[in-house]
Motif scaffolding. Structure first.
Motif, mmCIF file in Angstrom:
data_model
loop_
_atom_site.group_PDB
_atom_site.id
_atom_site.type_symbol
_atom_site.label_atom_id
_atom_site.label_comp_id
_atom_site.label_asym_id
_atom_site.label_seq_id
_atom_site.Cartn_x
_atom_site.Cartn_y
_atom_site.Cartn_z
ATOM 1 N N ASN A 174 0.880 -1.154 0.000
ATOM 2 C CA ASN A 174 0.000 0.000 0.000
ATOM 3 C C ASN A 174 0.920 1.206 0.000
ATOM 4 O OD1 ASN A 174 -1.893 1.981 0.391
ATOM 5 N ND2 ASN A 174 -2.332 1.480 2.522
ATOM 6 N N PRO A 175 0.878 2.062 -0.987
ATOM 7 C CA PRO A 175 -0.199 2.283 -1.955
ATOM 8 C C PRO A 175 0.038 1.739 -3.361
ATOM 9 C CG PRO A 175 1.240 4.175 -1.981
ATOM 10 C CD PRO A 175 1.850 3.190 -1.013
ATOM 11 N N SER A 176 1.200 1.113 -3.631
ATOM 12 C CA SER A 176 1.526 0.886 -5.049
ATOM 13 C C SER A 176 0.944 -0.399 -5.616
ATOM 14 C CB SER A 176 3.053 0.878 -5.227
ATOM 15 O OG SER A 176 3.593 -0.300 -4.666
ATOM 16 N N ALA A 329 0.408 12.420 -16.498
ATOM 17 C CA ALA A 329 1.223 13.425 -17.182
ATOM 18 C C ALA A 329 0.489 14.762 -17.156
ATOM 19 C CB ALA A 329 1.495 12.982 -18.618
ATOM 20 N N THR A 330 0.638 15.470 -16.062
ATOM 21 C CA THR A 330 -0.002 16.783 -15.897
ATOM 22 C C THR A 330 0.844 17.617 -14.949
ATOM 23 O OG1 THR A 330 -1.955 17.952 -15.061
ATOM 24 C CG2 THR A 330 -1.435 15.907 -13.971
ATOM 25 N N THR A 331 0.694 18.924 -15.056
ATOM 26 C CA THR A 331 1.422 19.783 -14.113
ATOM 27 C C THR A 331 0.560 20.108 -12.894
ATOM 28 O OG1 THR A 331 0.676 21.667 -15.410
ATOM 29 C CG2 THR A 331 2.919 20.873 -15.844
ATOM 30 N N LEU A 332 -0.696 19.639 -12.915
ATOM 31 C CA LEU A 332 -1.566 19.869 -11.751
ATOM 32 C C LEU A 332 -0.992 19.176 -10.526
ATOM 33 C CD1 LEU A 332 -5.233 19.242 -12.970
ATOM 34 C CD2 LEU A 332 -4.206 21.432 -12.294
ATOM 35 N N ASP A 333 -1.203 19.786 -9.352
ATOM 36 C CA ASP A 333 -0.771 19.049 -8.168
ATOM 37 C C ASP A 333 -1.874 18.044 -7.815
ATOM 38 O OD1 ASP A 333 -2.074 19.794 -5.359
ATOM 39 O OD2 ASP A 333 -2.140 21.542 -6.685
ATOM 40 N N PRO A 334 -1.486 16.911 -7.195
ATOM 41 C CA PRO A 334 -2.443 15.813 -7.040
ATOM 42 C C PRO A 334 -3.653 16.147 -6.175
ATOM 43 C CG PRO A 334 -0.326 15.279 -6.008
ATOM 44 C CD PRO A 334 -0.134 16.546 -6.752
ATOM 45 N N MET A 335 -3.494 17.046 -5.203
ATOM 46 C CA MET A 335 -4.646 17.393 -4.353
ATOM 47 C C MET A 335 -5.679 18.177 -5.161
ATOM 48 S SD MET A 335 -5.792 16.757 -1.384
ATOM 49 C CE MET A 335 -7.515 17.115 -1.109
ATOM 50 N N THR A 336 -5.178 19.089 -6.024
ATOM 51 C CA THR A 336 -6.097 19.844 -6.900
ATOM 52 C C THR A 336 -6.820 18.882 -7.825
ATOM 53 O OG1 THR A 336 -4.523 21.663 -6.842
ATOM 54 C CG2 THR A 336 -6.218 21.757 -8.571
ATOM 55 N N LEU A 337 -6.068 17.931 -8.398
ATOM 56 C CA LEU A 337 -6.689 16.955 -9.303
ATOM 57 C C LEU A 337 -7.733 16.126 -8.549
ATOM 58 C CD1 LEU A 337 -6.887 15.525 -12.027
ATOM 59 C CD2 LEU A 337 -4.937 14.096 -11.363
ATOM 60 N N ALA A 338 -7.391 15.706 -7.329
ATOM 61 C CA ALA A 338 -8.338 14.892 -6.545
ATOM 62 C C ALA A 338 -9.629 15.678 -6.313
ATOM 63 C CB ALA A 338 -7.708 14.502 -5.208
ATOM 64 N N VAL A 347 -15.959 11.247 -8.653
ATOM 65 C CA VAL A 347 -15.155 10.065 -8.371
ATOM 66 C C VAL A 347 -13.960 10.505 -7.515
ATOM 67 C CG1 VAL A 347 -13.769 10.211 -10.516
ATOM 68 C CG2 VAL A 347 -14.070 8.004 -9.361
ATOM 69 N N ALA A 348 -13.638 9.688 -6.499
ATOM 70 C CA ALA A 348 -12.578 10.092 -5.565
ATOM 71 C C ALA A 348 -11.412 9.121 -5.609
ATOM 72 C CB ALA A 348 -13.135 10.134 -4.141
ATOM 73 N N MET A 349 -10.211 9.667 -5.522
ATOM 74 C CA MET A 349 -9.001 8.859 -5.344
ATOM 75 C C MET A 349 -8.122 9.554 -4.303
ATOM 76 S SD MET A 349 -6.937 10.989 -6.848
ATOM 77 C CE MET A 349 -6.560 12.035 -8.216
ATOM 78 N N THR A 350 -7.011 8.947 -3.955
ATOM 79 C CA THR A 350 -6.165 9.535 -2.909
ATOM 80 C C THR A 350 -4.904 10.124 -3.536
ATOM 81 O OG1 THR A 350 -6.952 7.771 -1.465
ATOM 82 C CG2 THR A 350 -5.125 9.089 -0.646
ATOM 83 N N PRO A 351 -4.631 11.415 -3.296
ATOM 84 C CA PRO A 351 -3.461 12.040 -3.913
ATOM 85 C C PRO A 351 -2.149 11.420 -3.454
ATOM 86 C CG PRO A 351 -4.632 13.600 -2.480
ATOM 87 C CD PRO A 351 -5.418 12.332 -2.471
ATOM 88 N N GLY A 352 -1.225 11.252 -4.398
ATOM 89 C CA GLY A 352 0.058 10.588 -4.122
ATOM 90 C C GLY A 352 0.913 11.344 -3.128
ATOM 91 N N MET A 357 4.976 11.009 -2.385
ATOM 92 C CA MET A 357 5.368 11.192 -3.785
ATOM 93 C C MET A 357 5.031 12.630 -4.179
ATOM 94 S SD MET A 357 6.753 8.400 -4.912
ATOM 95 C CE MET A 357 6.555 7.910 -6.614
ATOM 96 N N THR A 358 6.027 13.491 -4.063
ATOM 97 C CA THR A 358 5.772 14.914 -4.282
ATOM 98 C C THR A 358 6.348 15.380 -5.620
ATOM 99 O OG1 THR A 358 7.729 15.244 -2.930
ATOM 100 C CG2 THR A 358 5.602 15.574 -1.856
ATOM 101 N N ASP A 359 7.038 14.474 -6.300
ATOM 102 C CA ASP A 359 7.733 14.845 -7.521
ATOM 103 C C ASP A 359 6.899 14.394 -8.733
ATOM 104 O OD1 ASP A 359 9.622 15.451 -9.375
ATOM 105 O OD2 ASP A 359 10.819 13.635 -9.050
ATOM 106 N N GLY A 360 5.776 15.055 -8.973
ATOM 107 C CA GLY A 360 4.893 14.656 -10.067
ATOM 108 C C GLY A 360 3.497 14.375 -9.533
#
Ligand SMILES: Cc1ncc(COP(=O)(O)O)c(C=O)c1O
Length: 391
Positions: A174-176, A329-338, A347-352, A357-360
């Motif tokens: 978890n999480p991969s 492949a996006t420049t959005l940060d994962p929390m914004t995308l979530a 639909v919900a997922m958990t930001p990396g 994982m802060t590099d991408g």
């Protein structure tokens, strides 16, 4: 002006648990399908529920009981460890029943460290591990994994310092969703032995493997007993997350420390939950295997759907647990995308970022709570949402 009692505390530097943060946004958008939380859709075997019913009329179930766990349960766990994990507890190990695997990890960290010590996590890490290490006043040293999210053995060896107390592995992860090969777990275990470190092996998802992947317990290695701490849980395998039963296998020279920790934090595991756990273990692994096979089908649907996104979504092999961990492949940060996926596509997922994982832009997809009826809808929304937002 009133004086405030509130001062800086050790908790200030600890990340907020991500599941409730995402949960708050989900609640604002009714009808959201969650691919966020790592839970299964099934409950415990009926025998476990029956055992609880029977326990309620037994006065002993309402009293304090053995701190390390009910002897019958500890015995059953010991047989299970021998039969399924090739861990022989008689070779210098002890078992402690805890209120879940998270508590087992916290106990392990408290038992082996002093404030300021370092504990190595592979990244992506399980956020509660990082949080537990910080709460114990220790430092989580994060070491990147390779392109399949497998440990990088050279990087792990380089990260060891005079303050290092342990290396943590989670396989299946978890999480991969990665399942580490036996050779890798052996190498980590040997590195720990040679450098005088503990190997904390979180095996919460031991039954959850797909295709040709096989789970290995590092505690089964011939000389592992003296430095290996193995963590197990009934939460996922038996659909018993609410009953809070897990267990820790630890080197028996840590018994005095472990007893102090248990006595202070839990005193003893919840007795009725222990009865449920014993009944579940008597039913045994075949109960879980049936659901894991079903989850294998759901996993394939999820992976096939993400595959249609092509270069937008890179999904390393995920042959275990109930997760995959794509990179978008996006420049959005994962929390914004979530947040946008919830608000705009339900639909919900958990930001990396919660897993270090802060590099991408990475995120975790959890498919354990999905059933066949909801999987197509949930993953369909995710794929459509990613295309619309990032495509
Ligand atoms: C790797 C890992 N360890 C421990 C836990 C917590 O398990 P438990 O419910 O037994 O505390 C989880 C739950 O998601 C997990 O993913």
């Amino acid at each position: 002006m009133l004086n405030t009692v509130r001062a800086a505390t050790r908790m200030d530097g600890v990340q907020a648990p991500i599941i409730p943060v995402v949960g708050d946004i989900i609640r604002q958008v009714p009808g959201t399908i969650s691919l966020g939380q790592g839970i299964v859709h099934y409950g415990p075997p009926p025998e476990a529920v029956e055992a609880v019913r029977n326990a309620l009329s037994d006065p002993a179930a309402h009293e304090y009981a053995s701190g390390t766990g009910h002897p019958e349960l500890v015995n059953r766990i010991s047989r299970k460890l021998a039969d399924e994990n090739s861990i022989d507890v008689a070779r210098g190990s002890a078992i402690m029943v805890t209120a879940g695997a998270n508590m087992a990890f916290m106990h392990a960290v408290l038992a082996i460290s002093e404030p300021g010590d370092e504990i190595i996590l592979t990244v992506p890490f399980y956020f509660n591990h990082e949080m537990a290490i910080q709460m114990a006043g220790c430092r989580a040293v994060t070491v990147p994994t390779d392109a399949r999210y497998h440990p990088d053995l050279d990087a792990l060896a380089r990260a060891v310092t005079s303050r290092t107390r342990a290396i943590v592995t989670i396989s299946p992860n978890n999480p991969s969703g990665a399942v580490f090969p036996e050779s890798t777990l052996r190498a980590v275990n040997t590195l720990c032995r040679d450098r005088g470190l503990y190997h904390i092996s979180d095996e919460t998802y031991e039954y959850f493997t797909y295709e040709s992947a096989r789970h290995t317990s590092p505690g089964s290695l011939p000389d592992a007993g003296a430095h290996t701490m193995s963590i197990f849980s009934l939460s996922k395998a038996y659909g018993m997350a609410g009953w809070r039963i897990g267990y820790l296998v630890y080197p028996d020279d840590l018994t005095a420390a472990m007893l102090k920790i248990q006595d202070t934090i839990l005193i003893c595991p919840t007795v009725v939950a222990e009865r449920a756990a014993l009944a579940a273990l008597e039913v045994g692994r075949p109960y879980c295997d049936r659901y894991v096979r079903e989850l294998g089908t759901i996993r394939q649907i999820v992976l096939d759907a993400l595959d249609t996104l092509g270069p937008l979504c890179d999904v390393p092999p995920a042959e275990g647990a109930m997760y995959c961990f794509p990179k978008i492949a996006t420049t959005l940060d994962p929390m914004t995308l979530a947040e946008r996926l919830i608000r705009e596509h339900k639909v919900a997922m958990t930001p990396g970022s919660a897993f270090g994982m802060t590099d991408g832009c990475y995120f975790r997809v959890a498919f354990g709570a999905l059933q066949r009826e909801t999987v197509a809808e949930g993953i369909g929304r995710l794929v459509a949402g990613l295309r619309a937002i990032c495509g």
